[in-house]
Motif scaffolding. Structure first.
Motif, PDB file in Angstrom:
ATOM      1  N   GLU A  23      51.737  56.473  34.355  1.00 27.00           N
ATOM      2  CA  GLU A  23      51.110  57.279  35.064  1.00 27.00           C
ATOM      3  C   GLU A  23      49.576  57.538  34.578  1.00 27.00           C
ATOM      4  O   GLU A  23      48.657  57.561  35.184  1.00 27.00           O
ATOM      5  CB  GLU A  23      51.764  58.522  35.539  1.00 27.00           C
ATOM      6  N   ALA A  24      49.680  57.871  33.392  1.00 26.56           N
ATOM      7  CA  ALA A  24      48.269  58.322  32.624  1.00 26.56           C
ATOM      8  C   ALA A  24      47.260  56.987  32.641  1.00 26.56           C
ATOM      9  O   ALA A  24      46.180  56.935  32.773  1.00 26.56           O
ATOM     10  CB  ALA A  24      48.590  58.823  31.278  1.00 26.56           C
ATOM     11  N   ALA A  25      48.114  55.833  32.235  1.00 23.94           N
ATOM     12  CA  ALA A  25      47.132  54.739  32.051  1.00 23.94           C
ATOM     13  C   ALA A  25      46.726  54.089  33.371  1.00 23.94           C
ATOM     14  O   ALA A  25      45.595  53.800  33.617  1.00 23.94           O
ATOM     15  CB  ALA A  25      48.142  53.492  31.467  1.00 23.94           C
ATOM     16  N   ALA A  26      47.511  54.085  34.545  1.00 26.12           N
ATOM     17  CA  ALA A  26      47.056  53.962  35.881  1.00 26.12           C
ATOM     18  C   ALA A  26      46.177  55.055  36.265  1.00 26.12           C
ATOM     19  O   ALA A  26      45.057  54.505  36.909  1.00 26.12           O
ATOM     20  CB  ALA A  26      48.290  53.906  36.695  1.00 26.12           C
TER      21      ALA A  26
ATOM     22  N   VAL B 190      43.962  56.643  34.653  1.00 28.14           N
ATOM     23  CA  VAL B 190      42.502  56.239  34.032  1.00 28.14           C
ATOM     24  C   VAL B 190      41.867  54.855  34.728  1.00 28.14           C
ATOM     25  O   VAL B 190      40.828  54.817  34.839  1.00 28.14           O
ATOM     26  CB  VAL B 190      42.795  55.858  32.540  1.00 28.14           C
ATOM     27  N   ARG B 191      42.654  54.023  34.761  1.00 27.88           N
ATOM     28  CA  ARG B 191      42.295  52.726  35.499  1.00 27.88           C
ATOM     29  C   ARG B 191      41.701  52.976  36.797  1.00 27.88           C
ATOM     30  O   ARG B 191      40.521  52.480  37.136  1.00 27.88           O
ATOM     31  CB  ARG B 191      43.467  51.738  35.606  1.00 27.88           C
ATOM     32  N   GLU B 192      42.423  53.769  37.549  1.00 28.47           N
ATOM     33  CA  GLU B 192      41.941  53.945  38.934  1.00 28.47           C
ATOM     34  C   GLU B 192      40.553  54.917  38.938  1.00 28.47           C
ATOM     35  O   GLU B 192      39.887  54.654  39.915  1.00 28.47           O
ATOM     36  CB  GLU B 192      42.912  54.822  39.708  1.00 28.47           C
ATOM     37  N   GLN B 193      40.606  55.797  38.086  1.00 27.33           N
ATOM     38  CA  GLN B 193      39.346  56.714  37.950  1.00 27.33           C
ATOM     39  C   GLN B 193      38.192  55.973  37.362  1.00 27.33           C
ATOM     40  O   GLN B 193      37.171  56.199  37.879  1.00 27.33           O
ATOM     41  CB  GLN B 193      39.387  58.058  37.049  1.00 27.33           C
ATOM     42  N   LEU B 194      38.369  55.156  36.482  1.00 31.05           N
ATOM     43  CA  LEU B 194      37.294  54.466  36.107  1.00 31.05           C
ATOM     44  C   LEU B 194      36.782  53.465  37.353  1.00 31.05           C
ATOM     45  O   LEU B 194      35.536  53.232  37.569  1.00 31.05           O
ATOM     46  CB  LEU B 194      37.717  53.366  34.859  1.00 31.05           C
TER      47      LEU B 194
ATOM     48  N   PRO C 284      44.671  50.519  27.406  1.00 30.14           N
ATOM     49  CA  PRO C 284      45.974  50.024  27.779  1.00 30.14           C
ATOM     50  C   PRO C 284      47.036  51.021  27.694  1.00 30.14           C
ATOM     51  O   PRO C 284      46.861  52.058  27.002  1.00 30.14           O
ATOM     52  CB  PRO C 284      46.207  48.845  26.821  1.00 30.14           C
ATOM     53  N   LYS C 285      48.013  50.924  28.153  1.00 26.94           N
ATOM     54  CA  LYS C 285      49.360  51.557  28.229  1.00 26.94           C
ATOM     55  C   LYS C 285      49.845  51.815  26.612  1.00 26.94           C
ATOM     56  O   LYS C 285      50.178  53.055  26.262  1.00 26.94           O
ATOM     57  CB  LYS C 285      50.432  51.138  28.855  1.00 26.94           C
ATOM     58  N   GLU C 286      49.556  50.824  25.604  1.00 24.70           N
ATOM     59  CA  GLU C 286      49.910  51.066  24.328  1.00 24.70           C
ATOM     60  C   GLU C 286      48.968  52.238  23.702  1.00 24.70           C
ATOM     61  O   GLU C 286      49.588  52.796  22.729  1.00 24.70           O
ATOM     62  CB  GLU C 286      49.786  50.047  23.447  1.00 24.70           C
TER      63      GLU C 286
ATOM     64  N   PHE D 248      48.168  55.064  25.086  1.00 20.15           N
ATOM     65  CA  PHE D 248      48.935  56.388  25.550  1.00 20.15           C
ATOM     66  C   PHE D 248      50.112  56.704  24.720  1.00 20.15           C
ATOM     67  O   PHE D 248      50.716  57.799  24.368  1.00 20.15           O
ATOM     68  CB  PHE D 248      48.874  56.313  27.158  1.00 20.15           C
ATOM     69  N   ASP D 249      50.906  55.234  24.699  1.00 15.95           N
ATOM     70  CA  ASP D 249      52.197  55.251  23.747  1.00 15.95           C
ATOM     71  C   ASP D 249      51.625  55.946  22.199  1.00 15.95           C
ATOM     72  O   ASP D 249      52.484  56.659  21.758  1.00 15.95           O
ATOM     73  CB  ASP D 249      52.736  53.743  23.309  1.00 15.95           C
ATOM     74  N   VAL D 250      50.515  55.427  21.729  1.00 16.82           N
ATOM     75  CA  VAL D 250      50.137  55.987  20.391  1.00 16.82           C
ATOM     76  C   VAL D 250      49.906  57.502  20.399  1.00 16.82           C
ATOM     77  O   VAL D 250      50.002  58.366  19.355  1.00 16.82           O
ATOM     78  CB  VAL D 250      49.151  55.155  19.865  1.00 16.82           C
ATOM     79  N   VAL D 251      49.251  58.018  21.280  1.00 13.57           N
ATOM     80  CA  VAL D 251      48.744  59.248  21.492  1.00 13.57           C
ATOM     81  C   VAL D 251      50.073  60.095  21.669  1.00 13.57           C
ATOM     82  O   VAL D 251      49.957  61.032  20.815  1.00 13.57           O
ATOM     83  CB  VAL D 251      48.129  59.554  23.136  1.00 13.57           C
ATOM     84  N   VAL D 252      51.041  59.549  22.279  1.00 17.69           N
ATOM     85  CA  VAL D 252      52.555  60.436  22.203  1.00 17.69           C
ATOM     86  C   VAL D 252      53.024  60.446  20.946  1.00 17.69           C
ATOM     87  O   VAL D 252      53.275  61.566  20.499  1.00 17.69           O
ATOM     88  CB  VAL D 252      53.169  59.861  23.445  1.00 17.69           C
ATOM     89  N   HIS D 253      52.982  59.549  20.242  1.00 21.40           N
ATOM     90  CA  HIS D 253      53.662  59.294  19.200  1.00 21.40           C
ATOM     91  C   HIS D 253      52.772  60.117  18.004  1.00 21.40           C
ATOM     92  O   HIS D 253      53.472  61.003  17.161  1.00 21.40           O
ATOM     93  CB  HIS D 253      53.606  57.964  18.562  1.00 21.40           C
TER      94      HIS D 253
END
Length: 114
Positions: A36-39, A41-45, A56-58, A60-65
């Motif tokens: 949802e976060a990746a989508a 950002v894409r929509e807002q851009l 990319p989704k990855e 946000f994966d890294v942010v969570v990690h």
């Protein structure tokens, strides 16, 4: 060797199933939030008319990690300060051992203390 794989009592098995279900649901929610976060950002851009590639989704994966790593270590997310080095080393060692054992990596494992 019998201690390596104990036979669970019915109560222990039920408790284990409850925890396993909670872990599965938790991870489903985390993955959904990342997507949802990746989508978003894409929509807002696009809505802002910016001709930039969205993260990319990855990312946000890294942010969570990273934030979970800091949280587990007791560090302040914004500054990285105040963490417990022993917990940090334990987490790093765990990841190194997973890479070596399951994925065939041949990396030195960090010593238990520095």
């Amino acid at each position: 060797m019998a201690d390596a794989c104990p036979i669970l009592t019915p109560e222990e098995r039920q408790a284990s199933e409850i925890v396993d279900t909670a872990k599965r649901v938790l991870m489903e929610k985390v993955h959904a939030a990342i997507a949802e976060a990746a989508a978003q950002v894409r929509e807002q851009l696009l809505a802002a008319g910016l001709d930039l590639a969205p993260a990319p989704k990855e990312y946000f994966d890294v942010v969570v990690h990273q934030r979970m790593y800091l949280t587990i270590c007791g560090a302040t997310v914004g500054t990285f300060e105040g963490g417990d080095v022993g917990k940090a080393i334990g987490l790093i060692r765990n990841q190194q051992q997973i890479a070596n054992h399951y994925w065939g990596a041949d990396i030195a494992v960090t010593p238990k203390s520095v």
